[in-house]
Design an enzyme around this catalytic site. Structure first.
Site, short mmCIF file in Angstrom:
data_model
loop_
_atom_site.label_atom_id
_atom_site.label_comp_id
_atom_site.label_asym_id
_atom_site.label_seq_id
_atom_site.Cartn_x
_atom_site.Cartn_y
_atom_site.Cartn_z
N LYS A 73 0.85 -1.20 0.00
CA LYS A 73 0.00 0.00 0.00
C LYS A 73 0.88 1.25 0.00
CE LYS A 73 -3.78 2.03 2.69
NZ LYS A 73 -4.64 1.85 3.89
N GLU A 128 10.90 -4.86 3.84
CA GLU A 128 10.96 -6.28 3.48
C GLU A 128 10.49 -6.48 2.03
OE1 GLU A 128 9.39 -4.97 6.12
OE2 GLU A 128 9.36 -6.35 7.83
N GLY A 172 -4.71 -2.37 5.46
CA GLY A 172 -3.95 -3.51 4.92
C GLY A 172 -4.55 -4.85 5.29
N ARG A 173 -4.92 -5.02 6.57
CA ARG A 173 -5.43 -6.32 7.03
C ARG A 173 -6.86 -6.59 6.57
NH1 ARG A 173 -3.99 -2.79 10.75
NH2 ARG A 173 -5.53 -1.85 12.15
N GLU A 222 -3.65 -6.67 15.31
CA GLU A 222 -3.20 -5.36 14.82
C GLU A 222 -4.35 -4.33 14.92
OE1 GLU A 222 -1.64 -4.43 10.59
OE2 GLU A 222 0.16 -4.76 11.78
N HIS A 281 -2.23 -33.15 19.02
CA HIS A 281 -0.96 -33.84 19.34
C HIS A 281 0.12 -32.83 19.69
CE1 HIS A 281 -2.62 -37.66 17.80
NE2 HIS A 281 -3.29 -36.85 16.99
N LYS A 310 10.39 -0.68 13.46
CA LYS A 310 10.90 -0.40 12.12
C LYS A 310 11.98 0.67 12.18
CE LYS A 310 6.61 -1.13 9.40
NZ LYS A 310 5.59 -0.40 8.59
#
Ligand code: F6P
Length: 521
Positions: free
Chosen positions: A204, A210, A263-264, A349, A380, A485
């Site tokens: 965005k 990254e 974003g999410r 978030e 398990h 960041k």
């Protein structure tokens, strides 16, 4: 003291909680033979059974009264109307507009023409790649698509691609690179051919370190010189078209995302392009239709018959009145293996904050820790704690009735465990050291289709919205991710400098120096 913890509904719930100190769910079933019917909801082909919870009719009334007292009705209207409810960034929140198809205005301008134009561009691109009329390098048919993005530019699209793999016949193979750990880049690129592969850079802001680091590695691998026109080989989904063009993405290969989509919450936008390249635009639009159906349910259902409201207030009940710190998400379906990770970002978030929209520091708990894994694997690994640990961990169990595979006996075994675990968590076996009385929700979907996945994901988006309305939190900003960041960008030059680090706390200095001494065997 906050207005929330002094509210009539909150104080009534505190009193009501005391009555539940010794209540057992098994007693609640014994006194209400219709409990399953009275404490379950159905929307289209999704069933929510919330009868295995530490609630009775009065509890639900009080919880719904709390939501109402916190203005949920008006807030829902504000959400769908495009009011600027993301108050810290002065933005509307309109992921619903991406799928609802009805006019809605932001700053006086109807966003629907641009939403529809973008969907049309997505369709043209996806169809062209899938039928071969849009080729990669040298016009070769595109066989593989690499999506480079992180957070909401990764998790939702990757989840939908995996969940809907049975619908990807004839589509491109879609791969996802997110972490800056180059092992992921290396592993993804190794088997691919740059002549038949394209990359979608999803960011965005188009500034996420990254993503840009990985995008440069992939661009080089594709053989696109920096700054050159990349044609179909590079696509961007971003709100920052200038930076995308500087990166070499041809203007007509830049798809927009808007500041009124968080974003999410963005897989419904052009961020969903990798999904469409895999399953086709018709199926992508069915995904949108499923979310639209859940939107309509959320807008229209009475609160006590609303799936998002019920899921939300149950979480508030355990979080704020039982002290439960976490919520487990347990899909009994390997296609939904990425669901916990997606819901972690969506929920944590959005809700991981301690200051309200009005700038007040809270005196109550807010966002829960969201975690989980697929069943039966989880049985398990951590089910021991769920059954006999000292902590209350409410859990959402999710499964489908009809799988896409043709191995019904395996599916019956899977579902037998799905049914058994929630029963065991509720009934326990005191003589054998199983206390029971541990709450769960059971969500059953007839089949995992684009439509039902859209419903499921929108359900959780609205659950988060309801909880944050009750807590008075702005669910749509994420200031908490910025400090790390900034520090990382300050440390990076020290890691690449010859001299020892020295201007940090002793631990960070010691760690950096150990790294620098040991990074070459
Ligand atoms: O985690 C912080 C965050 O801003 C998320 O909200 C977002 O989904 C992710 O980073 C990626 O941001 P962008 O799409 O701008 O690269």
């Amino acid at each position: 003291m906050s207005t929330l913890t002094q509210s009539r509904a909150w104080l009534a719930l505190k009193l009501h909680r005391e009555q539940f100190a010794a209540t057992r769910m098994t007693d609640l079933f014994a006194t209400d033979p219709q409990r399953f019917k009275n404490f379950s909801l159905r929307v289209h082909d999704v069933l929510l059974d919330y009868s295995k919870n530490l609630v009775n009719a009065e509890t639900m009334q009080l919880l719904v009264a709390l939501a109402r007292e916190r203005g949920l009705g008006a807030e829902i209207q504000r959400l769908f109307n495009g009011d600027k409810i993301n108050v810290s960034e002065d933005r509307a929140v309109l992921h619903t507009a991406l799928r609802d198809g009805v006019p809605v205005r932001v700053d006086g301008n109807d966003v629907m023409p641009e939403v529809k134009a973008t969907l049309a561009r997505m369709r043209a691109f996806a169809d062209g790649v899938r039928d071969g009329s849009l080729g990669g390098r040298g016009g070769r048919k595109i066989t593989d698509v690499i999506n480079v993005g992180i957070g909401g530019s990764h998790l939702g699209p990757a989840l939908a691609t995996a969940a809907l793999a049975p619908y990807a016949a004839g589509g491109s193979r879609v791969h996802y690179i997110s972490n800056v750990d180059a092992a992921a880049v290396q592993r993804t690129l190794a088997p691919l051919d740059p002549a038949t592969t394209i990359a979608i850079v999803e960011s965005k802001t188009f500034t996420t370190t990254e993503t840009l680091t990985n995008a440069k590695l992939v661009r080089d691998w594709l053989g696109v010189p920096a700054g050159a026109d990349a044609g179909n080989q590079l696509v961007a989904v971003t709100a920052n078209t200038r930076l995308a063009a500087e990166f070499g993405v041809t203007t007509d290969r830049v798809f927009p995302c808007w500041d009124w989509v968080g974003g999410r919450y963005s897989l419904w936008s052009a961020m969903g392009l990798p999904i469409a390249l895999g399953i086709g635009m018709d199926n992508f639009e069915k995904l949108l239709h499923g979310a639209r159906e859940m939107d309509a349910h959320f807008r229209d259902a009475p609160f006590d018959r609303s799936m998002p409201v019920v899921l939300a207030v149950l979480g508030v009940w355990y979080n704020n009145f039982f002290g439960a710190a976490s919520q487990a998400i347990l899909p009994y379906d390997e296609s939904l293996a990425l669901l916990p990770a997606h819901l972690q970002q969506l929920d944590m978030e959005s809700s991981g904050k301690q200051v309200t929209r009005d700038g007040e520091t809270v005196d109550y708990d807010t966002g829960m820790i969201i975690w989980g894994a697929t069943g039966t694997n989880a049985q398990h690994s951590f089910f021991q704690l769920l059954h006999q640990g000292t902590r209350l961990v409410p859990a959402d169990f999710i499964a489908v009735c009809e799988p896409h595979h043709a191995m019904p006996h395996s599916h019956a075994i899977l579902l037998s465990n799905f049914f058994a675990q929630t029963a065991a968590l509720m009934n326990g076996a005191p003589a054998d050291g199983f206390p029971g009385n541990r709450p769960t929700n059971s969500i059953l979907v007839q089949k995992l289709t684009p439509h039902s996945l859209g419903m499921l994901l929108a359900l959780y988006e609205h659950k988060v919205f309801v909880q944050n309305t009750i807590w008075g939190i702005n669910a749509f900003d994420q200031p908490g991710v910025e400090l790390g960041k900034r520090l990382a960008s300050g440390i990076l030059p020290d890691l690449e400098a010859a001299t020892a680090a020295g201007r940090y706390d002793a631990s960070t200095t010691g760690l950096i120096n150990f790294y620098k001494i040991n990074r070459h065997s």
